[in-house]
Design an enzyme around this catalytic site. Structure first.
Site, PDB file in Angstrom:
ATOM      1  N   SER A   1       0.829  -1.203   0.000  1.00 25.30           N
ATOM      2  CA  SER A   1       0.000   0.000   0.000  1.00 25.30           C
ATOM      3  C   SER A   1       0.867   1.259   0.000  1.00 25.30           C
ATOM      4  CB  SER A   1      -0.954  -0.029   1.197  1.00 25.30           C
ATOM      5  OG  SER A   1      -1.857   1.037   1.160  1.00 25.30           O
TER       6      SER A   1
ATOM      7  N   ASP B   1      -2.803   6.053  -3.704  1.00 26.57           N
ATOM      8  CA  ASP B   1      -1.640   5.465  -3.043  1.00 26.57           C
ATOM      9  C   ASP B   1      -1.042   4.380  -3.938  1.00 26.57           C
ATOM     10  OD1 ASP B   1      -3.683   3.593  -2.806  1.00 26.57           O
ATOM     11  OD2 ASP B   1      -2.964   2.847  -0.883  1.00 26.57           O
TER      12      ASP B   1
ATOM     13  N   ASP C   1      -1.146   1.005  -4.234  1.00 21.44           N
ATOM     14  CA  ASP C   1      -1.947  -0.042  -4.868  1.00 21.44           C
ATOM     15  C   ASP C   1      -3.291   0.481  -5.357  1.00 21.44           C
ATOM     16  OD1 ASP C   1      -2.764   0.180  -2.137  1.00 21.44           O
ATOM     17  OD2 ASP C   1      -3.774  -1.759  -2.282  1.00 21.44           O
TER      18      ASP C   1
ATOM     19  N   ASP D   1      -5.993   1.861  -4.065  1.00 19.29           N
ATOM     20  CA  ASP D   1      -7.291   1.639  -3.420  1.00 19.29           C
ATOM     21  C   ASP D   1      -7.656   2.787  -2.482  1.00 19.29           C
ATOM     22  OD1 ASP D   1      -5.532   1.142  -1.311  1.00 19.29           O
ATOM     23  OD2 ASP D   1      -6.590  -0.660  -0.621  1.00 19.29           O
TER      24      ASP D   1
END
Length: 497
Positions: free
Chosen positions: A114, A256, A258, A260
């Site tokens: 993340s 961010d 990834d 999400d």
């Protein structure tokens, strides 16, 4: 020859354990053997609840940090070892691989750390019908796995693993939003896309253009940049202001690592808080019931926009549980969002006669698009849209390299004694910043309410050695000032013991 390992023991030995968003740890600790074992345990657990059997497909994807391809290969090897077929979705956002899994009724996993620095990574697991929840984490932890003789003394795979053919999960993910909003939804808007090292950067550009907007690519990086949507770096704040002024942009979009968690800046280049973006998205979609963590902006209640607001502990599993409860209570339209801006759509919604299906996992695209489309529909700037909400402002930062045990010890100390003792201690520690403490909320960490209306919330991070601090006040400047002051006081107390 096999080696039987207990996942609970392996988590302790490796330091790679479950937090609020899956298993995470240092890259050096996430050996192929550890990642292989966790993936096997995940599938064994799903087998026990009827969601996996040999021959079933399992989707896999990853973010752009350097260690991700190696870990993906280890996870893919585990899927094959368990008799599964690998749907290799490549490098796409977490919600894109989850959507592929949900649509095909198959499990999925995402290799991602993340927003945290690239010396760390992680694996996020999804069931066939949604994210793994806390009971699933317990089920995975309880597994014992028989590991084959595939690893060297350092825990790395001895032989290269075969690559699986790529599955296109990006095109259906893009089509999901183009079909729902329409090909002219962003017509006339000039939108910057801060790409940095986000795995969904090309998808964001494609979406803007497919919805009729003008996309301006900004700040692409081949080196991983740990963009945290809850603690935007000063350099990213400055970049956004400069881009907005120089390029006359209507907004700047980003995510961010990834993709999400969203980042959306208004026409001045000011990044909007994720919890406010969640309110604006829910309003734009006509949602009536909202689940959101206790750390999020209280404007969600003060606005009067929703029939029900359910507060939870921090982390998408808790938000999902609350969304499910709202649906069970008969709420027809339900969503959830987190302070980081990740938006979870629990029920289908209709947008000008077009249905957008549920996606009950954290997503960055929906809150960005819904808010931009609403601003265009109203004919106002994003800053005007924001001004329509009650004037409550949040801010968050963290003390990095602050061990979880130290965070827990701090909170335990602050909570010693009677309620009167606790309030007196909190007033003594933070009174110079916020005045007299008059209440605490222990839903997750320690959330302190002060008589003047300010809030200071301390919480150990669930996935990194950090102490998170969330603050809320009547102005953005004061929320930031209180936050900095609170973290400074915590640091001083820790230094003096």
């Amino acid at each position: 020859m096999t080696d039987t390992v207990s996942i609970a023991d392996l988590m302790i030995q490796s330091g790679v354990a479950f937090g609020t968003s899956g298993a995470r740890g240092l890259v050096v600790a996430m050996t192929d053997r550890v990642c292989f074992a966790y993936s096997c345990a995940f599938l064994q657990h799903l087998s026990s609840i009827g969601q996996f059997a040999p021959g079933r497909h399992v989707a896999i994807a990853g973010d752009l940090r350097p260690s991700t391809p190696r870990i993906m290969a280890a996870c893919a090897a585990a899927i094959r070892h368990m008799g599964g077929e690998v749907d290799n979705c490549g490098f796409v956002p977490s919600p894109a691989v989850a959507a592929h899994g949900f649509a095909n009724d198959i499990p999925s996993l995402m290799v991602t750390g993340s927003h945290i620095p690239d010396d760390r990574n992680g694996i996020k697991f999804n069931r066939t019908d949604g994210e793994v929840l806390k009971p699933d984490e317990q089920g995975i932890r309880a597994q014992s796995v028989d590991l084959p003789d595939l690893f060297d003394d350092q825990g790395m795979l001895k032989d290269a693993q075969p690559a699986s053919p790529l599955i296109d999960a990006a095109t259906p993910y893009i089509a999901r939003y183009v079909d729902a909003f329409g090909a002219q939804a962003l017509s006339g808007m000039k939108l910057g896309v801060y790409e940095h090292s986000a795995v969904g950067r090309d998808i964001l550009v494609a979406l803007v253009e497919a919805l009729g907007g003008e996309a301006v690519s900004l700040g692409r990086s081949e080196k991983f940049i740990p963009v945290d949507t809850e603690a935007v770096r000063p350099e990213d704040q400055q970049l956004a202001r400069e881009w907005a002024a120089e390029l006359e942009l209507d907004a700047i979009l980003s995510t961010d690592g990834d993709s999400d968690r969203p980042l959306l800046a208004d026409e001045s280049g000011a990044w909007m808080r994720g919890d406010v973006l969640g309110i604006l998205c829910a309003r734009a979609l006509g949602i009536r019931a909202v689940a959101t963590p206790v750390s999020c902006n209280s404007a969600v209640e003060l606005s009067g926009l929703f029939d029900a607001v359910r507060r939870t502990r921090i982390g998408s599993p808790f938000v999902i549980e609350a969304m499910d409860a709202l649906i069970d209570e008969g709420q027809a339209s339900v969503c959830g969002y987190e302070a980081n801006g990740g938006f979870l759509l629990a029920t289908p919604v209709t947008i000008e006669g077009r249905e957008l299906g549920a996606l009950p996992t954290r997503d960055a695209v929906l809150p960005i698009l819904a808010t931009l489309v609403d601003a265009r529909r109203q004919g106002v700037a994003l800053s005007t849209l924001l001004a329509q909400l009650p004037a409550r402002y949040t801010f968050s930062e963290r003390l990095q390299n602050y061990p979880t045990t130290q965070s827990q010890a701090l909170i335990a100390h602050l909570e010693e004694g009677s309620e009167a003792d606790i309030l007196a201690r909190l007033t003594g520690m933070f009174g110079s910043l916020a005045g007299e403490a008059d209440g605490v909320d222990r839903t997750d960490g320690l959330r302190i309410h002060f008589k003047g209306g300010d809030i200071i919330h301390l919480r150990p991070s669930g996935n990194a050695p950090e102490l998170r601090c969330y603050t809320e006040s009547d102005t953005a400047e004061r929320a930031a000032q209180i936050n900095g002051g609170a973290l400074a006081l915590v640091g001083q107390q820790s230094a003096t013991g």
